[in-house]
Design an enzyme around this catalytic site. Structure first.
Site, PDB file in Angstrom:
ATOM      1  N   ASP A 172       0.861  -1.192   0.000  1.00 52.44           N
ATOM      2  CA  ASP A 172       0.000   0.000   0.000  1.00 52.44           C
ATOM      3  C   ASP A 172       0.895   1.240   0.000  1.00 52.44           C
ATOM      4  OD1 ASP A 172      -1.682  -2.114   0.597  1.00 52.44           O
ATOM      5  OD2 ASP A 172      -2.938  -0.963   1.968  1.00 52.44           O
ATOM      6  N   LYS A 217      -7.271   2.980  -2.949  1.00 53.34           N
ATOM      7  CA  LYS A 217      -7.635   2.916  -1.528  1.00 53.34           C
ATOM      8  C   LYS A 217      -7.932   4.317  -1.028  1.00 53.34           C
ATOM      9  CE  LYS A 217      -5.325   1.696   2.857  1.00 53.34           C
ATOM     10  NZ  LYS A 217      -4.150   1.039   3.466  1.00 53.34           N
ATOM     11  N   LYS A 252     -10.225  -0.478  -2.137  1.00 52.07           N
ATOM     12  CA  LYS A 252     -10.024  -0.720  -0.711  1.00 52.07           C
ATOM     13  C   LYS A 252     -10.478   0.497   0.069  1.00 52.07           C
ATOM     14  CE  LYS A 252      -6.662  -1.708   2.929  1.00 52.07           C
ATOM     15  NZ  LYS A 252      -5.316  -2.196   3.282  1.00 52.07           N
TER      16      LYS A 252
END
Lengths: 312, 291
Positions: free
Chosen positions: A149, A212, A248
């Site tokens: 990430d 995300k 996400k």
């Protein structure tokens, strides 16, 4: 990537990233639709299925300075079997930690279906020197991370240097190698739904496997409207290029009710094809206990007590 | 000015420091003396019970963590604020009950206010009376201290509308418990007015939560809730009380009910430090004694 330059036009105009149209967002309509989707009532067997799915798509996260190897090991044990007393409860999708703790998590999760995710790339600000950020990404992958990430360079993005933000994601994707790349947009800092949509498109075109919402490190995190905005961007991307990018949601998701609201938003916008761990994740630290509490309530009919569930 | 529109109060539930309608959206008519419609009260649901218990649970640690002296001050403050709205309480009690005279209403209100004062005084004294140093056969200090049991569910009796509620609530919260109260089903309005004074009396949010509605519907989820540590079933009939006690037993929830003497609400027997004790657990500590 010549088309990317087309993005660098005044905000508000319909612009494009690499041939993908970025349409303006109707903020009022977006919030209204998100609010309407969040009123849906989910009961009995649907609720049980939603709780089960919420666990299967969860990235169980601990991102604190006080994280110790022991704490991460304990988290990994929970990730494999969220309910120690009932092994029919599925494993979560992944455990998300800081790079230094990736080896610990990788060892604890070896021979389990749970993936190891690592934040990297100067998390949470993303303003370390580019070389250091890329080295961190590569290091995390070498240490055993299946998913990385990284954060969008908001400094570049917000000042209109889209090419720079784009190039950095491309470089991170290369450094990532076989691991999945999730790009955190930190939507709370982007300022408008138009910017969120533009950032979503930019990250997807640059090669993100997932986009995300948030780091969870600032006050404003995932909201239903932001989730809907990003889901619509993913839908447009899929329709225009055939490329299926995952979503996400993270930050501030603490209750099972919030979780199934997000499942409804994603299911209604992207279809049930997205309601799998391959294309949808919920990043959370305290959500799991609330989901387990709701499952226990469904099973024995009593409202449960938080103290009866684990501390971490 | 005679054609001015009436401005009627909406009687709402008191959950986590906020006045809220039911999650279910329902209400029920409340009738007073002479079958006259007084208002529509909220008809709470099990979801409201859940929310109220969650609010009580999260408020409990910090309420118990306050000094006894501070809790006493706050209970006294409740009495002060009730006193300043005494006429409103009198009117509320008067119109609620059949055959209630103005003198009765005034007496009940005064007794309710005095009961807060009485328990406020006990806040920093009951531990001394109920606990203490125990003589033991060994070189130890042995100390017993009463500690609050946690979240207490209180089912208030139907009538009178105000005094029994205060008589059962004050001894519960004075020691550091938090409460989820089911108000009188027939006359719930005075309880809502009491909630308004609690909201202005420095009682922290969530320490007292007041629900209105059908006892048959609200008592079972309250009794079976795992996070409820003790139950006062004074307002339940025998059948409902037995069912509630059965559900409470599954999670080892202590069950209490007012004795016949305690139900003489207006007299002194209705107030006692042992009522505070009923909602406390005794912690005993052994400590080696030096020479």
């Amino acid at each position: 990537m010549t088309d990317l330059l087309a993005v660098e036009t005044p905000a508000g105009s319909a612009d494009a990233v690499a041939g993908v149209r970025i349409t303006p967002v109707d903020a009022v309509g977006l919030e209204q639709r998100a609010a309407a989707l969040c009123t849906r009532s989910i009961k009995t067997s649907s609720k049980a299925a939603a709780l089960d799915l919420a666990i299967r798509v969860m990235d169980l996260t601990t991102l604190e300075g006080a994280d110790t190897p022991e704490r991460v090991e304990a988290l990994c044990t929970r990730a494999r079997h969220p309910d120690a007393a009932d092994w029919s409860v599925p494993s979560v999708a992944a455990v998300c930690v800081y790079p230094e703790l990736v080896p610990v998590a990788a060892e604890a999760l070896a021979s389990s279906p749970v993936a190891v995710a690592s934040v990297a790339g100067g998390f949470p600000a993303g303003l370390a020197p580019l070389e250091a950020r890329l080295a961190e990404v590569a290091w995390a992958v070498a240490a055993g991370a299946d998913e990385v990430d990284i954060v969008l360079n908001r400094s570049a993005f917000l000042s209109g240097r889209y090419q720079k933000a784009y190039d950095e994601i491309v470089a991170a994707k290369q450094a990532c190698g076989p691991a999945h790349l999730k790009v955190i947009l930190e939507t709370g800092e982007l300022g408008s739904y138009d910017q969120i949509r533009r950032a979503s498109m930019l990250a997807m075109v640059a090669g993100a496997d997932f986009i995300k919402t948030s780091t969870g490190k600032i006050g404003t995190s995932a909201t239903p409207a932001v989730a809907l905005c990003m889901a619509e961007a993913i839908r447009d991307m899929a329709q225009q290029t055939g490329q299926a990018v995952g979503l996400k949601l993270a930050g501030g998701i603490r209750t099972a009710k919030q979780a199934w609201h997000y499942l409804v938003i994603v299911g209604e916008t992207l279809g049930s094809g997205w309601l799998t761990p391959e294309r949808f994740r919920l990043g959370a630290s305290s959500l799991l206990n609330d989901v387990l509490m709701q499952q226990a309530k469904l099973l024995d009919g009593r409202y449960q007590r938080r103290e009866d569930f684990s501390v971490d | 000015m005679s054609d001015r529109l009436a401005v009627n109060k909406t009687y709402k539930q008191f959950i986590g420091g906020a006045f809220e309608r039911s999650e279910s959206g329902r209400s029920y008519p409340v009738v007073g003396a002479g079958d006259q419609l007084l208002a529509h009260a909220v008809q709470g649901s099990r979801k409201d019970v859940r929310d109220a218990v969650a609010a009580a649970r999260s408020a409990q640690d910090s309420w118990a963590g306050r000094t006894a002296y501070n809790r006493g001050q706050i209970l006294y403050r409740v009495a002060e604020v009730m006193e300043s709205r005494r006429d409103e309480f009198c009117a509320e009690v008067l119109r609620a009950g059949d055959g209630c005279t103005e003198a009765d209403a005034s007496e009940e209100t005064a007794a309710a206010i005095d009961r807060w004062v009485w328990y406020a005084g006990w806040a920093d004294k009951f531990a001394t009376v109920l606990g203490g140093a125990n003589p033991v056969a060994g070189p130890y200090f042995n100390l017993s201290v009463p500690e609050p049991t946690g979240v207490v569910g209180i089912v208030a009796p139907d009538e009178p509308p105000l005094l029994p509620l205060v008589s059962r609530l004050a001894p519960v919260i004075v020691s550091g418990n938090t409460a989820v109260v089911l108000a009188s089903e027939r006359c719930p309005l005075a309880a809502v007015t009491l909630a308004e004074t609690l909201a202005l009396s420095d009682v922290p949010s969530g320490v007292v939560n007041i629900l209105t509605g059908r006892r048959d519907e609200l008592v079972p989820p309250l009794a079976s809730h795992v996070a409820v540590d003790s139950l006062d079933l004074t307002g339940c009939d025998a059948e409902l009380a037995a069912e509630a006690a059965r559900q409470a037993a599954a999670t080892i929830t202590r069950v209490v009910s007012a004795s016949a003497a305690e139900r003489q609400w207006a007299v002194e027997a209705a107030q006692s430090p042992y009522l505070i004790d009923a909602f406390c657990e005794t912690k005993t500590v052994w400590h080696p004694k030096g020479r």
